[in-house]
Design an enzyme around this catalytic site. Structure first.
Site, PDB file in Angstrom:
ATOM      1  CE  LYS A   1      18.400 -39.081  28.483  1.00  0.00           C
ATOM      2  NZ  LYS A   1      17.691 -37.923  28.025  1.00  0.00           N
TER       3      LYS A   1
ATOM      4  NE  ARG B   1      17.895 -37.524  33.801  1.00  0.00           N
ATOM      5  CZ  ARG B   1      17.424 -36.373  33.355  1.00  0.00           C
ATOM      6  NH1 ARG B   1      16.806 -35.558  34.159  1.00  0.00           N
ATOM      7  NH2 ARG B   1      17.548 -36.050  32.092  1.00  0.00           N
TER       8      ARG B   1
ATOM      9  CE  LYS C   1      25.970 -40.173  23.798  1.00  0.00           C
ATOM     10  NZ  LYS C   1      26.009 -40.148  25.243  1.00  0.00           N
ATOM     11  CB  THR C   2      34.428 -40.066  21.856  1.00  0.00           C
ATOM     12  OG1 THR C   2      34.506 -39.945  23.279  1.00  0.00           O
ATOM     13  CG2 THR C   2      34.199 -38.699  21.231  1.00  0.00           C
TER      14      THR C   2
ATOM     15  CD  GLN D   1      10.306 -29.617  28.271  1.00  0.00           C
ATOM     16  OE1 GLN D   1      10.723 -30.733  28.553  1.00  0.00           O
ATOM     17  NE2 GLN D   1      10.488 -29.084  27.078  1.00  0.00           N
TER      18      GLN D   1
ATOM     19  CG  ASP E   1      14.967 -34.673  21.704  1.00  0.00           C
ATOM     20  OD1 ASP E   1      15.191 -33.454  21.547  1.00  0.00           O
ATOM     21  OD2 ASP E   1      15.535 -35.354  22.577  1.00  0.00           O
TER      22      ASP E   1
ATOM     23  CG  HIS F   1      27.134 -33.761  27.250  1.00  0.00           C
ATOM     24  ND1 HIS F   1      26.488 -33.678  26.033  1.00  0.00           N
ATOM     25  CD2 HIS F   1      26.227 -34.282  28.111  1.00  0.00           C
ATOM     26  CE1 HIS F   1      25.253 -34.141  26.148  1.00  0.00           C
ATOM     27  NE2 HIS F   1      25.066 -34.506  27.408  1.00  0.00           N
TER      28      HIS F   1
ATOM     29  CB  THR G   1      22.002 -35.468  35.079  1.00  0.00           C
ATOM     30  OG1 THR G   1      22.407 -35.006  33.789  1.00  0.00           O
ATOM     31  CG2 THR G   1      20.494 -35.576  35.119  1.00  0.00           C
TER      32      THR G   1
END
Length: 418
Positions: A87, A91, A239-240, A180, A201, A50, A45
């Site tokens: 989510k 998306r 996460k920032t 999947q 998850d 990350h 995506t």
């Protein structure tokens, strides 16, 4: 703590990677008897992975280091659908061209952690678009869809949570878990893959694949999930305020990456050293025993070792030296993040609030900048900002031709007129 026969499961267990394993004894016996093939799926995506992708990538690293074969499965097909796990919203659907660009960019990251076929290793980079994009819908429904119970699918957390919150779940996304599961069966058929790994998850999705592999290929497959990482204070890892912590150097410079790890909470240092570096456990135990201000030394080592894995030893040492000069000597290090501004803007004058909020993003808003000024948290060229109406002009340039903006002791950006 469990003691396993296989090096692979022993290392994963000792370093804190294991949350759940299906049939642990059978998987351990298989891994101890000879090489196994395992995969983890990644979507495409964005042009970079990350920090949230780092933990599964380290699992593939240790898999290969202990003599097994890793598959990094790129979701060239499933990225067109979207995974509903965790989510609340659908998306954005990407074009084929963007997916392929992202996939090519992400490939470079894996070569830092895995040795691929052709580079003296056995790792495989697969793309599920190779088999999903050409599926015949009617054949797929008949051969694969008939093995799935909608009642059972509705019971999975990823679906149930969306429905309970009354968030829309499209038919497209509902199909994701079937696709999947099909990936696992297909990788088993193509490469003899017998293990799928992922975050906790993903357990339901992986178990679906185990079941489908048994029905389609008469295969004995396994699942292994890692805990979802949160910090000691309960925040989601990576996460920032500035957004995602990217792995690609063009999206986040090595110094910024080093700084992310340096800012680890005290209570997370030992755990993160185990998960995100390859340092020996004996050395990690020594660092974990440090108390008081000495914990900062352990954080610097974590930052340098994690950065070395991702960006190389030279970049990691440069980042550590930049930090040392900036924080310990108060010097103006050339490798600090630099943001260019138009010389005409500086000649006209740039308001200090605009400089911190809009130009550099050191604070989230003008209001945040005002609060930081009142608290003494903002500095220009190492001098406290006391006037929110202050304007930056060419007179504020240092001899090096830049203006140094600081938030607290740890965050610095250089403004450079061009």
């Amino acid at each position: 703590m469990s003691t396993y026969k296989s090096d692979f499961l022993n290392i994963l267990s000792e370093r804190g990677f294991i949350h759940q394993v299906s049939e642990p004894d059978a998987l351990d016996t298989k891994a101890a008897a000879g090489p196994i093939t395992a995969y983890i799926g990644y979507d495409c995506t964005a042009p970079s992975l990350h920090i949230g992708h780092l933990l599964p990538t380290m699992m593939l690293y240790w898999l290969q280091q202990t003599g097994h074969r890793p598959i990094a499965l790129m979701g060239g097909g499933t990225t067109r659908v979207g995974d509903p796990s965790g989510k609340d919203e659908s998306r954005k659907v990407l074009t084929e061209a963007v997916i392929n660009e992202n996939l090519a960019s992400i490939r470079k990251t894996f070569s830092k952690f895995l040795k691929f076929e052709g580079d003296g290793g056995n790792a495989i980079m697969a793309n599920n678009g190779d088999w999903l994009n050409t599926l015949n819908y009617i054949d797929f429904l008949r051969d694969v869809g008939r093995h799935f119970s909608v009642n059972r699918m509705l019971a999975f957390d990823s679906v149930k949570l969306r429905l309970e919150r009354q968030h829309e779940l499209s038919f497209l996304e509902f199909n994701y878990m079937i696709l999947q599961a099909y990936d696992f069966a297909e990788l088993n058929k193509r490469y003899g893959c017998t293990l799928q790994m992922g975050g906790s998850d993903q357990w339901g999705n992986i178990v679906n694949g185990i079941d489908l592999g048994r029905r389609l290929n008469n295969a004995h497959l396994f699942a292994l999930t890692a805990p979802l990482i949160t910090t000691s204070s309960g925040a989601k890892m990576g996460k920032t305020a500035a957004g995602a912590v990217w792995l690609n150097a063009d999206l986040l410079a090595p110094y910024g990456y080093w700084q992310f790890w340096r800012n680890t909470e005290d209570g997370d240092v030992t755990r993160f050293l185990k998960l995100f570096t390859i340092m020996p456990l004996s050395e990690i135990a020594r660092l974990g025993a440090l108390q008081g201000n000495e914990v900062n030394e352990a954080k610097k080592i974590l930052a340098t070792e994690a950065t070395a894995l991702m960006h190389g030893r030279v970049a990691a040492d440069e980042a550590a030296e930049t930090a040392r000069k900036t924080f310990e000597e108060g010097a103006l290090a050339e490798t600090l993040p630099t943001i260019e501004i138009a010389r005409a803007d500086l000649d006209a004058g740039v308001g200090v609030l605009v400089a911190f909020a809009e130009k550099t993003g050191l604070v989230s808003s003008n209001g945040d900048a005002r609060r930081q000024i009142k608290a003494g948290g903002l500095k220009i060229n190492d001098a406290n900002v006391t006037d929110e109406k202050m304007t930056l002009t060419p007179k504020d340039l240092t001899p090096e031709g830049v203006i140094k903006l600081s938030l607290g002791k740890k965050k610095h950006v250089l403004l450079k007129p061009v």
